[in-house]
Design an enzyme around this catalytic site. Structure first.
Site, PDB file in Angstrom:
ATOM      1  N   LYS A  13       9.307  11.161   7.746  1.00  0.00           N
ATOM      2  CA  LYS A  13       9.598  11.128   6.301  1.00  0.00           C
ATOM      3  C   LYS A  13       9.232  12.459   5.630  1.00  0.00           C
ATOM      4  O   LYS A  13      10.004  13.014   4.854  1.00  0.00           O
ATOM      5  CB  LYS A  13       8.817   9.984   5.613  1.00  0.00           C
ATOM      6  CG  LYS A  13       9.106   8.613   6.195  1.00  0.00           C
ATOM      7  CD  LYS A  13       8.347   7.513   5.473  1.00  0.00           C
ATOM      8  CE  LYS A  13       6.826   7.627   5.570  1.00  0.00           C
ATOM      9  NZ  LYS A  13       6.294   7.508   6.945  1.00  0.00           N
ATOM     10  N   ARG A  88       3.739   1.219  -0.444  1.00  0.00           N
ATOM     11  CA  ARG A  88       3.360   0.739   0.886  1.00  0.00           C
ATOM     12  C   ARG A  88       3.000  -0.742   0.877  1.00  0.00           C
ATOM     13  O   ARG A  88       2.696  -1.286   1.936  1.00  0.00           O
ATOM     14  CB  ARG A  88       2.148   1.528   1.377  1.00  0.00           C
ATOM     15  CG  ARG A  88       2.481   2.690   2.327  1.00  0.00           C
ATOM     16  CD  ARG A  88       1.200   3.437   2.549  1.00  0.00           C
ATOM     17  NE  ARG A  88       1.083   4.113   3.803  1.00  0.00           N
ATOM     18  CZ  ARG A  88       1.215   5.438   3.959  1.00  0.00           C
ATOM     19  NH1 ARG A  88       1.546   6.183   2.940  1.00  0.00           N
ATOM     20  NH2 ARG A  88       1.006   5.968   5.137  1.00  0.00           N
ATOM     21  N   ARG A 160      -4.791  15.961  12.181  1.00  0.00           N
ATOM     22  CA  ARG A 160      -5.387  15.113  11.149  1.00  0.00           C
ATOM     23  C   ARG A 160      -6.310  14.081  11.797  1.00  0.00           C
ATOM     24  O   ARG A 160      -6.004  13.566  12.876  1.00  0.00           O
ATOM     25  CB  ARG A 160      -4.275  14.374  10.379  1.00  0.00           C
ATOM     26  CG  ARG A 160      -3.648  15.202   9.289  1.00  0.00           C
ATOM     27  CD  ARG A 160      -2.375  14.604   8.721  1.00  0.00           C
ATOM     28  NE  ARG A 160      -2.423  13.172   8.419  1.00  0.00           N
ATOM     29  CZ  ARG A 160      -1.417  12.509   7.858  1.00  0.00           C
ATOM     30  NH1 ARG A 160      -0.291  13.133   7.532  1.00  0.00           N
ATOM     31  NH2 ARG A 160      -1.500  11.219   7.621  1.00  0.00           N
ATOM     32  N   ARG A 171      -2.946   2.231  12.175  1.00  0.00           N
ATOM     33  CA  ARG A 171      -1.964   2.563  11.135  1.00  0.00           C
ATOM     34  C   ARG A 171      -0.640   1.839  11.365  1.00  0.00           C
ATOM     35  O   ARG A 171       0.014   1.406  10.425  1.00  0.00           O
ATOM     36  CB  ARG A 171      -1.756   4.082  11.090  1.00  0.00           C
ATOM     37  CG  ARG A 171      -2.971   4.779  10.503  1.00  0.00           C
ATOM     38  CD  ARG A 171      -2.897   6.253  10.705  1.00  0.00           C
ATOM     39  NE  ARG A 171      -1.914   6.882   9.864  1.00  0.00           N
ATOM     40  CZ  ARG A 171      -1.377   8.066  10.103  1.00  0.00           C
ATOM     41  NH1 ARG A 171      -1.733   8.744  11.179  1.00  0.00           N
ATOM     42  NH2 ARG A 171      -0.513   8.586   9.279  1.00  0.00           N
TER      43      ARG A 171
HETATM   44  P1  ADP Z   1       5.730  11.002   8.382  1.00  0.00           P
HETATM   45  O1  ADP Z   1       5.777  11.849   7.136  1.00  0.00           O
HETATM   46  O2  ADP Z   1       6.770   9.913   8.377  1.00  0.00           O
HETATM   47  O3  ADP Z   1       4.359  10.484   8.688  1.00  0.00           O
HETATM   48  P2  ADP Z   1       6.190  13.552   9.771  1.00  0.00           P
HETATM   49  O4  ADP Z   1       7.363  14.112   9.024  1.00  0.00           O
HETATM   50  O5  ADP Z   1       4.869  14.156   9.509  1.00  0.00           O
HETATM   51  O6  ADP Z   1       6.127  11.924   9.599  1.00  0.00           O
HETATM   52  O7  ADP Z   1       6.530  13.637  11.318  1.00  0.00           O
HETATM   53  C1  ADP Z   1       5.633  13.106  12.307  1.00  0.00           C
HETATM   54  C2  ADP Z   1       5.634  14.023  13.524  1.00  0.00           C
HETATM   55  O8  ADP Z   1       6.899  13.984  14.168  1.00  0.00           O
HETATM   56  C3  ADP Z   1       5.361  15.489  13.214  1.00  0.00           C
HETATM   57  O9  ADP Z   1       4.630  16.011  14.301  1.00  0.00           O
HETATM   58  C4  ADP Z   1       6.760  16.100  13.131  1.00  0.00           C
HETATM   59  O10 ADP Z   1       6.726  17.478  13.474  1.00  0.00           O
HETATM   60  C5  ADP Z   1       7.495  15.287  14.186  1.00  0.00           C
HETATM   61  N1  ADP Z   1       8.903  15.059  13.877  1.00  0.00           N
HETATM   62  C6  ADP Z   1       9.448  14.736  12.675  1.00  0.00           C
HETATM   63  N2  ADP Z   1      10.780  14.535  12.783  1.00  0.00           N
HETATM   64  C7  ADP Z   1      11.073  14.720  14.101  1.00  0.00           C
HETATM   65  C8  ADP Z   1      12.287  14.635  14.870  1.00  0.00           C
HETATM   66  N3  ADP Z   1      13.447  14.283  14.305  1.00  0.00           N
HETATM   67  N4  ADP Z   1      12.219  14.870  16.191  1.00  0.00           N
HETATM   68  C9  ADP Z   1      11.052  15.177  16.765  1.00  0.00           C
HETATM   69  N5  ADP Z   1       9.883  15.287  16.124  1.00  0.00           N
HETATM   70  C10 ADP Z   1       9.878  15.046  14.801  1.00  0.00           C
HETATM   71  P1  AMP Z   2       0.415   9.500   4.861  1.00  0.00           P
HETATM   72  O1  AMP Z   2       0.227  10.976   4.703  1.00  0.00           O
HETATM   73  O2  AMP Z   2       1.547   8.956   4.049  1.00  0.00           O
HETATM   74  O3  AMP Z   2       0.495   9.080   6.312  1.00  0.00           O
HETATM   75  O4  AMP Z   2      -0.896   8.805   4.246  1.00  0.00           O
HETATM   76  C1  AMP Z   2      -2.177   9.071   4.786  1.00  0.00           C
HETATM   77  C2  AMP Z   2      -3.150   8.004   4.309  1.00  0.00           C
HETATM   78  O5  AMP Z   2      -3.296   8.087   2.870  1.00  0.00           O
HETATM   79  C3  AMP Z   2      -2.763   6.543   4.576  1.00  0.00           C
HETATM   80  O6  AMP Z   2      -3.071   6.124   5.890  1.00  0.00           O
HETATM   81  C4  AMP Z   2      -3.585   5.820   3.510  1.00  0.00           C
HETATM   82  O7  AMP Z   2      -4.950   5.750   3.860  1.00  0.00           O
HETATM   83  C5  AMP Z   2      -3.466   6.777   2.321  1.00  0.00           C
HETATM   84  N1  AMP Z   2      -2.254   6.473   1.525  1.00  0.00           N
HETATM   85  C6  AMP Z   2      -1.194   7.287   1.311  1.00  0.00           C
HETATM   86  N2  AMP Z   2      -0.268   6.679   0.557  1.00  0.00           N
HETATM   87  C7  AMP Z   2      -0.731   5.439   0.297  1.00  0.00           C
HETATM   88  C8  AMP Z   2      -0.221   4.318  -0.390  1.00  0.00           C
HETATM   89  N3  AMP Z   2       0.980   4.351  -0.998  1.00  0.00           N
HETATM   90  N4  AMP Z   2      -0.981   3.188  -0.426  1.00  0.00           N
HETATM   91  C9  AMP Z   2      -2.180   3.139   0.146  1.00  0.00           C
HETATM   92  N5  AMP Z   2      -2.729   4.147   0.839  1.00  0.00           N
HETATM   93  C10 AMP Z   2      -2.007   5.296   0.926  1.00  0.00           C
END
Ligand code: ADP
Ligand code: AMP
Length: 215
Positions: A13, A88, A160, A171
């Site tokens: 995302k 969420r 992270r 998660r």
């Molecule tokens: P979210 O915001 O949904 O938690 P991220 O955008 O941070 O996810 O992506 C999660 C991981 O997957 C990151 O390490 C990112 O570089 C990788 N990633 C995202 N999109 C793709 C894709 N289409 N193919 C391979 N790896 C991806």
């Molecule tokens: P994310 O970067 O979206 O994966 O969020 C990281 C962490 O932030 C989550 O695992 C939650 O602990 C907190 N968080 C982010 N967005 C929300 C939300 N909309 N509701 C509750 N917790 C959140």
């Protein structure tokens, strides 16, 4: 455009939100990024949410809604916003409906990033993030040009705390228990646009732009 990006953690995302925001100029509003900024700045809110985030649990709905209500009251989002990682829970989704109704600016699309559990685990456990600008990388699929260094701002990348194996499992469970029901919630409102999230970044991007009707 007022958009929500919905889907499991690690579905891509944030990666796609950056692309869409860059192309359309719609501000990217990530609650996770906002909370991480509070933690880094050592604010009272940051201190309150740090252990919850590190454990992979959800910050309480009232806190999240307060943060989002304040963010969506700013001038830069008058023309639209892209919410990433919010809502969420059902309470948050209803809260967002309330904000949108109050502002008389309804949501246009909810893009659902569909990805299976195995892929989620591999994306999260291989993710590396820039602590300064938030750019996400992956140790196999999306490597930076120089190992361990952000392409955009040259900061050293980190893993992270909530991307470590124990937390990743929690998660995913939290997503299934508290967030997945939003897929039906938005489907019933006819806002849901499903995008297969298992292709390359370019393939997923094409799916997202198609879902949004942006060329
Ligand atoms: P979210 O915001 O949904 O938690 P991220 O955008 O941070 O996810 O992506 C999660 C991981 O997957 C990151 O390490 C990112 O570089 C990788 N990633 C995202 N999109 C793709 C894709 N289409 N193919 C391979 N790896 C991806
Ligand atoms: P994310 O970067 O979206 O994966 O969020 C990281 C962490 O932030 C989550 O695992 C939650 O602990 C907190 N968080 C982010 N967005 C929300 C939300 N909309 N509701 C509750 N917790 C959140």
């Amino acid at each position: 455009m007022r958009l929500v990006f919905l889907g499991p953690p690690g579905a891509g995302k944030g990666t796609q939100a950056r692309e869409v925001a860059g192309k359309t100029g719609v501000p990217h509003v990530s609650t996770g990024d906002m909370f991480r900024a509070e933690v880094t700045a050592g604010t009272e809110l940051g201190l309150r949410v740090k252990s919850i985030m590190d454990g992979g649990d959800l910050v309480s709905d009232d806190v999240v809604l307060e943060v989002v209500r304040s963010r969506l009251g700013k001038c830069d989002v008058e023309g639209g916003y892209l919410l990433d990682g919010f809502p969420r829970t059902l309470v948050q989704a209803r809260g967002l409906d309330g904000i949108a109704a109050q502002q008389n600016r309804p949501l246009d699309h909810v893009v659902y990033f569909d990805l299976d559990d195995q892929m989620v685990i591999s994306r999260l456990s291989g993710r590396r993030s820039c602590p300064a600008c938030g750019e996400p990388y992956h140790i196999e699929s999306l490597k930076p040009r120089t190992e361990g260094i952000c392409d955009k701002c040259s900061t050293e990348l980190i893993q992270r705390d909530d991307d470590r194996p124990d937390t990743v499992k929690n998660r995913l469970d939290v997503y299934k228990q508290q967030t997945a029901e939003l897929i039906d919630y938005y489907r019933k409102k006819e806002l849901l646009r499903r995008v297969g999230a298992d292709g390359s970044v370019q393939q997923v991007r094409a799916g997202v732009f198609e879902a949004l009707g942006v060329g």
